[in-house]
Design a protein around this motif. Structure first.
Motif, PDB file in Angstrom:
ATOM      1  N   ARG A 252     -25.500  10.568 -16.218  1.00 58.48           N
ATOM      2  CA  ARG A 252     -24.486   9.783 -16.726  1.00 58.48           C
ATOM      3  C   ARG A 252     -23.788   9.221 -15.273  1.00 58.48           C
ATOM      4  O   ARG A 252     -23.402   9.986 -14.164  1.00 58.48           O
ATOM      5  CB  ARG A 252     -23.299  10.112 -17.509  1.00 58.48           C
ATOM      6  CG  ARG A 252     -23.860  10.951 -19.017  1.00 58.48           C
ATOM      7  CD  ARG A 252     -24.207   9.806 -19.650  1.00 58.48           C
ATOM      8  NE  ARG A 252     -23.331   8.835 -20.133  1.00 58.48           N
ATOM      9  CZ  ARG A 252     -22.395   8.843 -21.194  1.00 58.48           C
ATOM     10  NH1 ARG A 252     -22.485  10.017 -22.047  1.00 58.48           N
ATOM     11  NH2 ARG A 252     -21.519   7.868 -21.623  1.00 58.48           N
ATOM     12  N   VAL A 253     -23.333   7.970 -15.442  1.00 58.03           N
ATOM     13  CA  VAL A 253     -22.323   7.596 -14.284  1.00 58.03           C
ATOM     14  C   VAL A 253     -21.282   8.103 -14.292  1.00 58.03           C
ATOM     15  O   VAL A 253     -20.502   8.434 -15.367  1.00 58.03           O
ATOM     16  CB  VAL A 253     -22.571   5.903 -14.505  1.00 58.03           C
ATOM     17  CG1 VAL A 253     -21.236   5.329 -13.488  1.00 58.03           C
ATOM     18  CG2 VAL A 253     -23.565   4.962 -14.307  1.00 58.03           C
ATOM     19  N   ALA A 254     -20.996   8.633 -13.172  1.00 57.58           N
ATOM     20  CA  ALA A 254     -19.796   9.472 -13.027  1.00 57.58           C
ATOM     21  C   ALA A 254     -18.606   8.727 -12.879  1.00 57.58           C
ATOM     22  O   ALA A 254     -17.503   9.206 -12.980  1.00 57.58           O
ATOM     23  CB  ALA A 254     -19.855  10.622 -11.833  1.00 57.58           C
ATOM     24  N   SER A 255     -18.650   7.464 -12.176  1.00 61.50           N
ATOM     25  CA  SER A 255     -17.368   6.846 -12.060  1.00 61.50           C
ATOM     26  C   SER A 255     -17.828   5.352 -11.659  1.00 61.50           C
ATOM     27  O   SER A 255     -18.881   5.193 -11.520  1.00 61.50           O
ATOM     28  CB  SER A 255     -16.666   7.350 -10.826  1.00 61.50           C
ATOM     29  OG  SER A 255     -15.513   6.593 -10.337  1.00 61.50           O
ATOM     30  N   VAL A 256     -16.902   4.472 -11.997  1.00 60.66           N
ATOM     31  CA  VAL A 256     -17.178   3.157 -11.872  1.00 60.66           C
ATOM     32  C   VAL A 256     -16.093   2.408 -10.856  1.00 60.66           C
ATOM     33  O   VAL A 256     -14.796   2.457 -11.268  1.00 60.66           O
ATOM     34  CB  VAL A 256     -17.163   2.226 -13.179  1.00 60.66           C
ATOM     35  CG1 VAL A 256     -17.567   0.839 -12.880  1.00 60.66           C
ATOM     36  CG2 VAL A 256     -18.182   2.828 -14.217  1.00 60.66           C
ATOM     37  N   ALA A 257     -16.420   1.998  -9.608  1.00 63.72           N
ATOM     38  CA  ALA A 257     -15.753   1.352  -8.732  1.00 63.72           C
ATOM     39  C   ALA A 257     -15.907  -0.061  -8.753  1.00 63.72           C
ATOM     40  O   ALA A 257     -16.578  -0.630  -9.395  1.00 63.72           O
ATOM     41  CB  ALA A 257     -15.465   2.014  -7.427  1.00 63.72           C
ATOM     42  N   VAL A 258     -15.356  -0.572  -7.592  1.00 61.74           N
ATOM     43  CA  VAL A 258     -15.493  -2.320  -7.360  1.00 61.74           C
ATOM     44  C   VAL A 258     -16.415  -2.150  -5.932  1.00 61.74           C
ATOM     45  O   VAL A 258     -15.787  -1.667  -5.134  1.00 61.74           O
ATOM     46  CB  VAL A 258     -14.406  -3.073  -7.208  1.00 61.74           C
ATOM     47  CG1 VAL A 258     -14.775  -4.498  -7.201  1.00 61.74           C
ATOM     48  CG2 VAL A 258     -13.694  -3.085  -8.614  1.00 61.74           C
ATOM     49  N   ASP A 259     -17.656  -2.713  -5.885  1.00 61.29           N
ATOM     50  CA  ASP A 259     -18.222  -2.804  -4.601  1.00 61.29           C
ATOM     51  C   ASP A 259     -17.800  -4.144  -3.904  1.00 61.29           C
ATOM     52  O   ASP A 259     -16.824  -4.669  -4.253  1.00 61.29           O
ATOM     53  CB  ASP A 259     -19.749  -3.222  -4.780  1.00 61.29           C
ATOM     54  CG  ASP A 259     -20.828  -2.640  -3.900  1.00 61.29           C
ATOM     55  OD1 ASP A 259     -20.175  -2.430  -2.610  1.00 61.29           O
ATOM     56  OD2 ASP A 259     -21.807  -2.587  -4.134  1.00 61.29           O
ATOM     57  N   GLY A 260     -18.136  -4.286  -2.623  1.00 56.34           N
ATOM     58  CA  GLY A 260     -17.370  -5.000  -1.799  1.00 56.34           C
ATOM     59  C   GLY A 260     -17.741  -6.749  -2.139  1.00 56.34           C
ATOM     60  O   GLY A 260     -17.188  -7.559  -1.976  1.00 56.34           O
ATOM     61  N   CYS A 261     -18.777  -6.744  -2.982  1.00 56.82           N
ATOM     62  CA  CYS A 261     -19.112  -8.104  -3.473  1.00 56.82           C
ATOM     63  C   CYS A 261     -18.360  -8.111  -4.823  1.00 56.82           C
ATOM     64  O   CYS A 261     -18.386  -9.507  -5.366  1.00 56.82           O
ATOM     65  CB  CYS A 261     -20.628  -8.201  -3.618  1.00 56.82           C
ATOM     66  SG  CYS A 261     -21.152  -7.298  -5.088  1.00 56.82           S
ATOM     67  N   GLY A 262     -17.542  -7.412  -5.300  1.00 57.98           N
ATOM     68  CA  GLY A 262     -16.783  -7.593  -6.692  1.00 57.98           C
ATOM     69  C   GLY A 262     -17.492  -7.083  -7.908  1.00 57.98           C
ATOM     70  O   GLY A 262     -16.885  -6.948  -8.944  1.00 57.98           O
ATOM     71  N   ALA A 263     -18.808  -6.560  -7.690  1.00 61.05           N
ATOM     72  CA  ALA A 263     -19.374  -6.119  -8.925  1.00 61.05           C
ATOM     73  C   ALA A 263     -19.062  -4.779  -9.241  1.00 61.05           C
ATOM     74  O   ALA A 263     -18.776  -3.898  -8.270  1.00 61.05           O
ATOM     75  CB  ALA A 263     -20.970  -6.257  -8.798  1.00 61.05           C
ATOM     76  N   PRO A 264     -19.302  -4.131 -10.457  1.00 63.94           N
ATOM     77  CA  PRO A 264     -19.187  -2.851 -10.589  1.00 63.94           C
ATOM     78  C   PRO A 264     -19.812  -1.917  -9.803  1.00 63.94           C
ATOM     79  O   PRO A 264     -21.164  -2.186  -9.498  1.00 63.94           O
ATOM     80  CB  PRO A 264     -19.370  -2.449 -12.201  1.00 63.94           C
ATOM     81  CG  PRO A 264     -19.114  -3.990 -12.788  1.00 63.94           C
ATOM     82  CD  PRO A 264     -19.615  -4.967 -11.669  1.00 63.94           C
ATOM     83  N   LEU A 265     -19.363  -0.683  -9.184  1.00 65.05           N
ATOM     84  CA  LEU A 265     -20.292   0.046  -8.261  1.00 65.05           C
ATOM     85  C   LEU A 265     -20.375   1.255  -9.042  1.00 65.05           C
ATOM     86  O   LEU A 265     -19.335   2.003  -9.480  1.00 65.05           O
ATOM     87  CB  LEU A 265     -19.388   0.160  -7.052  1.00 65.05           C
ATOM     88  CG  LEU A 265     -19.882   1.108  -5.974  1.00 65.05           C
ATOM     89  CD1 LEU A 265     -21.395   0.875  -5.664  1.00 65.05           C
ATOM     90  CD2 LEU A 265     -19.113   1.103  -4.826  1.00 65.05           C
ATOM     91  N   LEU A 266     -21.424   1.795  -9.380  1.00 68.59           N
ATOM     92  CA  LEU A 266     -21.824   3.065 -10.245  1.00 68.59           C
ATOM     93  C   LEU A 266     -22.138   4.021  -9.521  1.00 68.59           C
ATOM     94  O   LEU A 266     -22.942   4.120  -8.344  1.00 68.59           O
ATOM     95  CB  LEU A 266     -22.874   2.629 -11.087  1.00 68.59           C
ATOM     96  CG  LEU A 266     -22.816   1.436 -12.097  1.00 68.59           C
ATOM     97  CD1 LEU A 266     -24.084   1.131 -12.868  1.00 68.59           C
ATOM     98  CD2 LEU A 266     -21.542   1.289 -12.854  1.00 68.59           C
TER      99      LEU A 266
END
Length: 259
Positions: A174-188
């Motif tokens: 499972r994806v442990a956390s969702v952040a925001v990448d430098g481009c603005g897309a969700p970072l998994l």
């Protein structure tokens, strides 16, 4: 990172100049961890390394791309004319303008392309940003499914949920956390072991320098019982002082092969 180990060391004139710390994992065809050193189970953000998996998720959701345009969707680009033209072709194929892109504005990453772009009187643009190919593909996936293009970067948007499903399936976790990448897309966030499962190969030196990669790769292959002239040639890389060899980059103790 507290469990990282020394995977390569730089020796200059007989003295240790610096160390490369990191983690290495090899997964078997069934996804189990076959061999590892360092921290491989803790979640981390692969950043742009996730792009091939993101592209796969979009293909499974109905994105129709191949060849050079699929390459733009699956990787980072340098903003050269061929890249910018490709992103524009992607957007035009679904009738969307460049302003539909929600990645940040940026100058081309490539030096010559950036100078030419500025010389022509252009400013930072979304289409020249290194992640615009991935964003254009996200928009194309939205259009293919009848999903709204507004808000396509929201983690709960259908295109992002489709990507997350693929990442979790291929990483085997499972994806442990969702952040925001430098481009603005969700970072998994997934583990290094999960990333290895997804790609079927090992990855990552965590200090960002490329010089240790071939050394670590060669040492890892030897630990797995593989050998040959090419592998041995990559196991140590020279360090030069002026034009004279004065030291080496060699595998760290964690990767040393016992003869």
């Amino acid at each position: 990172m507290d469990k990282s180990v020394v995977v390569a060391e730089v020796i200059r004139n007989g003295y240790p100049e610096s160390h490369h710390t990191g983690s290495v994992v090899v997964t078997a065809p069934d996804g189990t961890v076959e061999w590892s050193v360092g921290e491989v189970a803790r979640p981390m953000f692969p950043r742009s390394v996730n792009k091939p998996m993101q592209a796969l998720g979009m293909l499974r959701a109905g994105l129709r791309l191949d060849g050079e345009l699929l390459a733009l969707a699956a990787g980072s680009h340098a903003g050269e004319p061929i890249h910018v033209a490709g992103v524009r072709r992607m957007l035009a194929s679904v009738g969307l303008p460049e302003k539909a892109l929600r990645n940040p504005r940026a100058y081309p990453y490539d030096g010559k392309a950036r100078n030419d772009w500025v010389r022509e009187g252009n400013r930072r643009a979304r289409v020249t940003m290194t992640c615009s190919g991935k964003h254009a593909a996200m928009l194309m996936t939205c259009v293919a499914n009848g999903w709204p293009t507004v808000g396509y970067l929201d983690p709960d948007h259908p295109v992002q949920l489709a990507i997350r499903e693929t990442v979790e399936e291929y990483a085997g976790e499972r994806v442990a956390s969702v952040a925001v990448d430098g481009c603005g897309a969700p970072l998994l966030a997934i583990s290094l072991a999960g990333l290895s499962r997804a790609f079927g190969r090992l990855a990552k030196i965590n200090d960002g320098a490329a010089r240790a990669r071939p050394v670590v790769l060669a040492a890892t292959l030897q630990r797995l019982g593989l050998d040959g002239p090419e592998i041995r040639n990559q196991r140590e890389r020279p360090i030069r002082g002026g034009r004279r060899p004065v030291g080496v980059i060699r595998p760290g103790p964690a990767l040393a092969v016992v003869d």
